[in-house]
Design a protein around this motif. Structure first.
Motif, PDB file in Angstrom:
ATOM      1  N   HIS A 242     -15.513 -12.368   2.286  1.00  0.00           N
ATOM      2  CA  HIS A 242     -15.400 -12.423   3.746  1.00  0.00           C
ATOM      3  C   HIS A 242     -15.518 -11.041   4.386  1.00  0.00           C
ATOM      4  N   GLY A 243     -16.313 -10.164   3.810  1.00  0.00           N
ATOM      5  CA  GLY A 243     -16.571  -8.860   4.419  1.00  0.00           C
ATOM      6  C   GLY A 243     -15.372  -7.944   4.475  1.00  0.00           C
ATOM      7  N   ARG A 244     -14.489  -7.991   3.491  1.00  0.00           N
ATOM      8  CA  ARG A 244     -13.293  -7.163   3.484  1.00  0.00           C
ATOM      9  C   ARG A 244     -13.416  -6.097   2.413  1.00  0.00           C
ATOM     10  N   TYR A 245     -12.734  -4.991   2.647  1.00  0.00           N
ATOM     11  CA  TYR A 245     -12.682  -3.905   1.673  1.00  0.00           C
ATOM     12  C   TYR A 245     -11.223  -3.697   1.294  1.00  0.00           C
ATOM     13  N   VAL A 246     -10.928  -3.749   0.016  1.00  0.00           N
ATOM     14  CA  VAL A 246      -9.566  -3.597  -0.500  1.00  0.00           C
ATOM     15  C   VAL A 246      -9.428  -2.191  -1.070  1.00  0.00           C
ATOM     16  N   LEU A 247      -8.408  -1.474  -0.604  1.00  0.00           N
ATOM     17  CA  LEU A 247      -8.157  -0.123  -1.099  1.00  0.00           C
ATOM     18  C   LEU A 247      -7.544  -0.182  -2.491  1.00  0.00           C
ATOM     19  N   ALA A 248      -7.779   0.853  -3.264  1.00  0.00           N
ATOM     20  CA  ALA A 248      -7.305   0.877  -4.653  1.00  0.00           C
ATOM     21  C   ALA A 248      -5.822   1.169  -4.766  1.00  0.00           C
ATOM     22  N   CYS A 249      -5.203   1.696  -3.719  1.00  0.00           N
ATOM     23  CA  CYS A 249      -3.797   2.097  -3.795  1.00  0.00           C
ATOM     24  C   CYS A 249      -2.880   0.965  -3.348  1.00  0.00           C
ATOM     25  N   ARG A 250      -1.613   1.124  -3.611  1.00  0.00           N
ATOM     26  CA  ARG A 250      -0.561   0.234  -3.134  1.00  0.00           C
ATOM     27  C   ARG A 250       0.436   1.070  -2.329  1.00  0.00           C
ATOM     28  N   ILE A 251       0.922   0.502  -1.242  1.00  0.00           N
ATOM     29  CA  ILE A 251       1.845   1.240  -0.387  1.00  0.00           C
ATOM     30  C   ILE A 251       3.227   0.611  -0.464  1.00  0.00           C
ATOM     31  N   VAL A 252       4.231   1.425  -0.181  1.00  0.00           N
ATOM     32  CA  VAL A 252       5.626   0.995  -0.143  1.00  0.00           C
ATOM     33  C   VAL A 252       6.269   1.624   1.086  1.00  0.00           C
ATOM     34  N   PHE A 253       6.830   0.792   1.955  1.00  0.00           N
ATOM     35  CA  PHE A 253       7.560   1.279   3.119  1.00  0.00           C
ATOM     36  C   PHE A 253       9.002   1.543   2.702  1.00  0.00           C
ATOM     37  N   ARG A 254       9.397   2.792   2.733  1.00  0.00           N
ATOM     38  CA  ARG A 254      10.747   3.154   2.323  1.00  0.00           C
ATOM     39  C   ARG A 254      11.786   2.792   3.375  1.00  0.00           C
ATOM     40  N   HIS A 255      11.373   2.724   4.615  1.00  0.00           N
ATOM     41  CA  HIS A 255      12.292   2.451   5.723  1.00  0.00           C
ATOM     42  C   HIS A 255      11.987   1.068   6.293  1.00  0.00           C
ATOM     43  N   ARG A 256      13.006   0.241   6.449  1.00  0.00           N
ATOM     44  CA  ARG A 256      12.891  -1.115   6.990  1.00  0.00           C
ATOM     45  C   ARG A 256      11.965  -1.986   6.141  1.00  0.00           C
ATOM     46  N   GLU A 257      11.972  -1.772   4.854  1.00  0.00           N
ATOM     47  CA  GLU A 257      11.074  -2.526   3.989  1.00  0.00           C
ATOM     48  C   GLU A 257      11.390  -4.021   4.013  1.00  0.00           C
ATOM     49  N   GLU A 258      12.684  -4.359   3.957  1.00  0.00           N
ATOM     50  CA  GLU A 258      13.048  -5.773   3.949  1.00  0.00           C
ATOM     51  C   GLU A 258      12.697  -6.444   5.272  1.00  0.00           C
ATOM     52  N   GLU A 259      12.931  -5.734   6.372  1.00  0.00           N
ATOM     53  CA  GLU A 259      12.606  -6.312   7.674  1.00  0.00           C
ATOM     54  C   GLU A 259      11.103  -6.541   7.816  1.00  0.00           C
ATOM     55  N   TRP A 260      10.304  -5.582   7.334  1.00  0.00           N
ATOM     56  CA  TRP A 260       8.844  -5.759   7.380  1.00  0.00           C
ATOM     57  C   TRP A 260       8.399  -6.893   6.460  1.00  0.00           C
ATOM     58  N   ALA A 261       8.989  -6.996   5.281  1.00  0.00           N
ATOM     59  CA  ALA A 261       8.607  -8.052   4.349  1.00  0.00           C
ATOM     60  C   ALA A 261       8.955  -9.430   4.904  1.00  0.00           C
ATOM     61  N   ASP A 262      10.118  -9.570   5.529  1.00  0.00           N
ATOM     62  CA  ASP A 262      10.471 -10.857   6.133  1.00  0.00           C
ATOM     63  C   ASP A 262       9.513 -11.223   7.256  1.00  0.00           C
ATOM     64  N   ARG A 263       9.055 -10.208   7.975  1.00  0.00           N
ATOM     65  CA  ARG A 263       8.175 -10.492   9.111  1.00  0.00           C
ATOM     66  C   ARG A 263       6.801 -10.965   8.649  1.00  0.00           C
ATOM     67  N   ILE A 264       6.223 -10.284   7.673  1.00  0.00           N
ATOM     68  CA  ILE A 264       4.896 -10.711   7.240  1.00  0.00           C
ATOM     69  C   ILE A 264       4.972 -12.003   6.429  1.00  0.00           C
ATOM     70  N   ALA A 265       6.113 -12.270   5.764  1.00  0.00           N
ATOM     71  CA  ALA A 265       6.259 -13.539   5.052  1.00  0.00           C
ATOM     72  C   ALA A 265       6.266 -14.711   6.021  1.00  0.00           C
TER      73      ALA A 265
END
Length: 542
Positions: A242-265
């Protein structure tokens, strides 16, 4: 008293309405950086084109023109990229309009100040709230020329404001000017070019509720995988369906990680921005989303039990705890920071000082009182032309950044922030509180006394205090007391009783009802009373 300006009422500062967190894109390959640069450059050129169209529309812009702009951008990018671009350019135009209005107000204030001072005699001293004349004929002549310059500028800016014209430099006016002063900016030509291009790139996508992980354009999975929907001209660079480009790295949010994870879930909207830091040679991604407005407690509830008054200065925050009656408790506190170095270092210093202040306040379960500072009018050279050190001082104070940081950080710790009018807090604090609070073991500074004044104003108590009552063997008989309680508290300072007679100085000497003739002993000879005296005839007796 007639020359004092009115003091605005204190209020509880509302909490933040949005959240922003950042994480680094570590482990990018050369292909990843190439794709990010190409996407950013392509979308940046589209932003420049759309910004030009938005500025040309001016005040007659409407929803139909917005739709036409979006359709023009959809072909070379996509519908979602076009929506993000049009919204970004409209916000940039609105920001330029607000800056234009502030510039008009600044020019108008400068013109009025120069006109007033030119109308005064040379060397005339100013009164309270009004400046005097200029010091010499030479300065008067120079300012008369500057008046014409400011008037011409004001007419030009007013014409632009009425016509809806704004002037925006993508990448920043300061960086554009630095191109002609590379040595002073400490940049080479290649470094400046890289920074200029990076500032003009565009890699920002708005979130969409109900879509997968809250964003279809820049998507980040719960596992930290970052993928980008490529614009149509760059679809050949895609490495995913679908015309997407996936970056090779993985990111981790150190601040508000749980709040961000609940939101995108829950597939709720999250906006992302990818940007490149040329100084560190690093890529970052920032996530944004809105949060419900934090409910603020009433002002009376914030005052219960006292609070902490805070005075902001060029190198530290001065704080002092006050009880509910406005009396200082304990010793003053000082939280230092240094506003030198890079912007990131200055920001870190401010955050470190604020978090120490908030932790100290939260442990005591108190609210925080700060001044509602705004130095926009005080930075002008017309008001403080000769006081260059003072102008430099207030220009370096990050009042807006500190206030925004304090409100957001206080909301996380549950600390209520009360804003007060800054009028006369430093002056009255030093006049009425610095000396009484000084002892052998405690030497409060002028800034500590200002913190007490700020806290008392937030509590609704007057700042100024009268001197201690005289002994009972004097004529006043301890008729007045120091202000140490609320206005409604019994026994608080009241008006001095108006008893006629010279002892209380309410009625002048010789003017009372029973004063008599006070000047009789100064007259020579007999008084008028004795001169007109005569003896009645003796009564007849038998």
């Amino acid at each position: 008293m007639g020359g004092l300006r009115g003091v605005a009422a204190s209020f509880v500062v509302p909490g933040p309405s949005g959240v922003a967190i950042r994480a680094g894109l570590k482990g990018l390959t050369g292909q990843d950086e190439t794709v990010l640069r190409q996407v950013g450059a392509l979308l940046g050129s589209l932003v420049s084109r759309d910004l030009k169209a938005r500025c040309a529309a001016g005040l007659v812009h409407d929803s139909d023109q917005w739709a036409r702009r979006k359709r023009a951008l959809t072909g070379p990018s996509s519908s979602r990229w076009a929506g993000s671009i049009t919204k970004s350019t409209h916000d940039q135009w609105a920001l330029a309009r607000r800056g234009q209005l502030a510039h008009i107000q600044s020019l108008r204030a400068g013109v009025e100040t120069i006109r007033h001072r030119l109308a005064q005699p040379v060397g005339a001293k100013g009164a309270k709230g009004a400046p005097g004349g200029y010091r010499s004929r030479r300065e008067w002549f120079a300012k008369s020329r500057r008046l014409h310059v400011l008037q011409d500028r004001l007419e030009e800016v007013r014409a632009d404001w009425e016509a809806g014209r704004v002037r925006v430099v993508r990448g920043g006016k300061e960086l554009a000017r630095a191109r002609h002063h590379l040595k002073a900016a400490g940049l080479s030509k290649a470094q400046w070019r890289l920074r200029w291009e990076a500032e003009r790139w565009f890699l920002q996508a708005d979130g969409e509720s109900g879509k997968r992980y809250g964003n279809e354009t820049i998507r980040i999975t719960p596992g930290g995988e970052v993928s980008i929907k490529l614009p149509a001209p760059l679809a050949g660079l895609a490495n995913a369906p679908h015309g997407r480009y996936v970056l090779a790295c993985r990111i981790v949010f150190r601040h508000r990680e749980e709040e961000w994870a609940d939101r995108i879930a829950a597939h709720r909207a999250v906006a992302y921005r990818i940007h490149y830091d040329t100084d560190r040679n690093r890529w970052y991604v920032t996530a944004f989303w809105q949060i419900p407005q934090v409910r603020t407690e009433p002002l009376e509830a914030a005052r219960a039990g006292g609070l902490v008054g805070v005075d902001m200065n060029a190198d530290h925050l001065a704080a002092w705890r006050l009880d509910e009656h406005g009396n200082p408790v304990g010793a003053p506190r000082r939280f230092d920071y240094r506003l030198t170095g890079s912007a990131q270092h200055r920001d870190a210093q401010v955050r470190h000082a604020l978090i120490r202040l908030l932790h100290w306040t939260a442990r005591r379960g108190l609210a925080l009182a700060i001044e509602n500072l705004n130095f926009a009018a005080d930075k002008s050279r017309e008001k403080h032309g000769r006081r260059k050190r003072f102008r430099k001082l207030i220009s370096g104070l990050p009042t807006a950044r500190l206030r925004a940081r304090l409100v957001s950080m206080a909301a996380e710790l549950g600390v209520t922030v009360v804003a007060v009018d800054p009028a006369y807090t430093s002056r009255w604090g030093a006049q009425h509180w610095q000396k009484p609070l000084t002892s052998k073991n405690r030497k409060p500074t002028r800034h500590d006394a200002a913190a007490v004044a700020i806290g008392r104003r937030a509590l609704g108590c007057p700042i100024r205090r009268r001197t201690a009552p005289p002994p009972h063997d004097r004529s006043d008989r301890a008729g007045h007391r120091s202000v140490q309680a609320r206005p409604g508290s019994p026994g608080r300072e009241g008006p001095r009783p108006r008893i006629p007679g010279p002892r209380t100085r309410s009625v002048g000497a010789g003017r009372g009802a029973k004063a008599g003739d006070q000047c009789a002993h100064n007259r020579s000879g007999h008084t008028a009373e004795h001169e007109s005296w005569h003896q009645d005839s003796l009564p007849l007796s038998f």
